[in-house]
Design a protein around this motif. Structure first.
Motif, PDB file in Angstrom:
ATOM      1  N   ALA A   1       0.841  -1.189   0.000  1.00  0.00           N
ATOM      2  CA  ALA A   1       0.000   0.000   0.000  1.00  0.00           C
ATOM      3  C   ALA A   1       0.884   1.248   0.000  1.00  0.00           C
ATOM      4  O   ALA A   1       1.844   1.336   0.763  1.00  0.00           O
ATOM      5  CB  ALA A   1      -0.900   0.003   1.227  1.00  0.00           C
TER       6      ALA A   1
ATOM      7  N   GLN B   1       0.213  13.771  -0.346  1.00  0.00           N
ATOM      8  CA  GLN B   1      -1.002  13.461   0.402  1.00  0.00           C
ATOM      9  C   GLN B   1      -2.232  13.569  -0.489  1.00  0.00           C
ATOM     10  O   GLN B   1      -3.161  12.754  -0.394  1.00  0.00           O
ATOM     11  CB  GLN B   1      -1.149  14.380   1.611  1.00  0.00           C
ATOM     12  CG  GLN B   1      -2.395  14.080   2.458  1.00  0.00           C
ATOM     13  CD  GLN B   1      -2.436  12.653   2.951  1.00  0.00           C
ATOM     14  OE1 GLN B   1      -1.573  12.225   3.704  1.00  0.00           O
ATOM     15  NE2 GLN B   1      -3.446  11.880   2.535  1.00  0.00           N
TER      16      GLN B   1
ATOM     17  N   LEU C   1      -2.406  10.378  -2.468  1.00  0.00           N
ATOM     18  CA  LEU C   1      -2.903   9.258  -1.679  1.00  0.00           C
ATOM     19  C   LEU C   1      -4.413   9.383  -1.454  1.00  0.00           C
ATOM     20  O   LEU C   1      -5.138   8.376  -1.485  1.00  0.00           O
ATOM     21  CB  LEU C   1      -2.176   9.192  -0.336  1.00  0.00           C
ATOM     22  CG  LEU C   1      -0.671   8.924  -0.392  1.00  0.00           C
ATOM     23  CD1 LEU C   1      -0.085   8.875   1.021  1.00  0.00           C
ATOM     24  CD2 LEU C   1      -0.360   7.623  -1.128  1.00  0.00           C
ATOM     25  N   SER C   2      -4.894  10.591  -1.251  1.00  0.00           N
ATOM     26  CA  SER C   2      -6.332  10.804  -1.074  1.00  0.00           C
ATOM     27  C   SER C   2      -7.097  10.455  -2.343  1.00  0.00           C
ATOM     28  O   SER C   2      -8.204   9.906  -2.281  1.00  0.00           O
ATOM     29  CB  SER C   2      -6.605  12.261  -0.675  1.00  0.00           C
ATOM     30  OG  SER C   2      -6.025  12.561   0.585  1.00  0.00           O
TER      31      SER C   2
ATOM     32  N   LEU D   1      -6.215   8.135  -4.471  1.00  0.00           N
ATOM     33  CA  LEU D   1      -6.248   6.673  -4.529  1.00  0.00           C
ATOM     34  C   LEU D   1      -7.293   6.101  -3.574  1.00  0.00           C
ATOM     35  O   LEU D   1      -7.839   5.020  -3.815  1.00  0.00           O
ATOM     36  CB  LEU D   1      -4.875   6.098  -4.189  1.00  0.00           C
ATOM     37  CG  LEU D   1      -3.733   6.434  -5.160  1.00  0.00           C
ATOM     38  CD1 LEU D   1      -2.423   5.862  -4.633  1.00  0.00           C
ATOM     39  CD2 LEU D   1      -4.018   5.899  -6.555  1.00  0.00           C
ATOM     40  N   GLN D   2      -7.576   6.827  -2.498  1.00  0.00           N
ATOM     41  CA  GLN D   2      -8.555   6.377  -1.510  1.00  0.00           C
ATOM     42  C   GLN D   2      -9.987   6.767  -1.873  1.00  0.00           C
ATOM     43  O   GLN D   2     -10.922   6.480  -1.129  1.00  0.00           O
ATOM     44  CB  GLN D   2      -8.191   6.948  -0.130  1.00  0.00           C
ATOM     45  CG  GLN D   2      -6.876   6.404   0.417  1.00  0.00           C
ATOM     46  CD  GLN D   2      -6.264   7.293   1.495  1.00  0.00           C
ATOM     47  OE1 GLN D   2      -6.854   8.309   1.898  1.00  0.00           O
ATOM     48  NE2 GLN D   2      -5.090   6.923   1.967  1.00  0.00           N
TER      49      GLN D   2
ATOM     50  N   SER E   1     -11.217   9.893  -2.329  1.00  0.00           N
ATOM     51  CA  SER E   1     -11.713  11.062  -1.607  1.00  0.00           C
ATOM     52  C   SER E   1     -12.216  12.179  -2.518  1.00  0.00           C
ATOM     53  O   SER E   1     -12.906  13.089  -2.046  1.00  0.00           O
ATOM     54  CB  SER E   1     -10.600  11.623  -0.707  1.00  0.00           C
ATOM     55  OG  SER E   1     -10.168  10.657   0.215  1.00  0.00           O
TER      56      SER E   1
END
Length: 327
Positions: free
Chosen positions: A15, A308, A311-312, A314-315, A317
């Motif tokens: 991850a 960041q 990554l957000s 990918l999540q 958001s």
């Protein structure tokens, strides 16, 4: 010129995390000096950060600047092709400044929202128009429809004459967004029961085109609800992006597809000049005609905030195409 940039600290093996990135100070110099104003983010960047990268281009190495699409303002130029103040696009990645030969930069027309230039339109248009060949009467299903590619792909299908466009997304709010803001005819939350049941409900006569950026259960559901002769434009497999290479990009079941008369069309878009030109021509016309909405999320912050934001993304958001406007 001394600049800060985001480098890969270590290639990703599981991850992704902030520890995979570092902010480094470096010097840039060249024929043209550009201040980066905005950088684009895309889930496909993750593959280029992996030790077992499967994309047929060189993976990013530790200590190397990451990122791709950027737009900025020329600060200094020794080229007659570009002048100070020009808006330009490049593939120079996540840095505060970049420099290089003039040929590395594409001069852009000034527009109210230059973030339009950072979207994933070429991929969405190429996949829907050229690969899937969407036209009058098609019933289209788009997985991951609220993301950067999917939010454009569904609208492109409608503009090309599709009779019905159905999308999947990961929350009720995103479902509402697809139908009430982006013009999807129907949408469903893939967390809300069986995907195949929802597709049978929303497309009782079956789908003729599937534009897939997710894979997994939604690919299987599309296969079970496809009409004979359906075309599947396969763009990605985000549902399994944290596995090993075989899991992230599973080979489609050709035997099952053949048994149902489905044509599997895996593709990649390399944003060639022709692909970019085709997208911009149609996008501009559809936007002027009021037939198209450009979905985007713009995150504001410094260069240190880009990892960041990535990554957000990918999540899940954000909605639409995502970029970071540097302050």
């Amino acid at each position: 010129m001394i600049t800060r940039e985001i480098q890969l600290a270590a290639q990703i093996t599981g991850a992704p995390a902030l520890d995979n990135f570092t902010v480094a100070t470096t010097e840039v110099d060249g024929e043209v000096l550009v201040r980066t104003d905005q950088v684009g983010l895309a889930a496909t960047y993750l593959e280029l950060m992996r030790a077992d990268c499967t994309i047929p281009v060189p993976a990013w190495q530790p200590g190397q600047r990451v990122g791709v699409a950027a737009i900025g303002t020329v600060i200094r130029s020794a080229s007659p092709e570009l002048a100070a103040g020009d808006l330009v696009q490049s593939m120079t990645g996540w840095s505060e400044y970049s420099a290089g030969p003039a040929a590395q930069y594409v001069k852009l027309d000034p527009i109210a929202d230059p973030g339009y230039y950072l979207g994933q339109g070429p991929t969405a248009y190429y996949g829907m128009a050229d690969v899937a060949g969407v036209g009058e009467g098609d019933v289209v299903f788009v997985s991951g429809a609220a993301g950067g590619i999917g939010s454009l792909a569904g609208q492109i299908a409608k503009c090309l004459g599709a009779a019905r466009v159905i999308g999947s997304a990961g929350s009720p709010a995103k479902v509402d967004y697809l139908v009430n803001e982006l013009g999807y005819d129907a949408a469903f939350d893939y967390h809300d029961g069986s995907a195949v049941d929802r597709l049978r409900e929303l497309a009782p006569e079956g789908i003729s085109v599937f534009f897939d950026v997710v894979g997994g259960e939604q690919y299987q559901a599309a296969l079970q609800t496809a009409r004979p002769g359906a075309r599947f434009a396969l763009c990605g497999s985000l549902s399994s992006q944290l596995g090993d290479a075989a899991e992230r990009f599973p080979k489609p079941d050709h035997a099952a597809a053949q048994a149902r008369g489905v044509e599997l069309l895996p593709f990649s878009c390399y944003h060639t000049p022709d692909q970019i030109a085709a997208w911009r021509e149609h996008f501009s016309a559809w936007l002027d005609e009021g037939r198209f909405v450009y979905p985007q999320t713009v995150v504001k912050g410094g260069i240190e905030d880009v990892p960041q934001a990535f990554l957000s993304l990918l999540q899940g958001s954000y909605r639409g195409n995502v970029s970071v406007r540097l302050s």
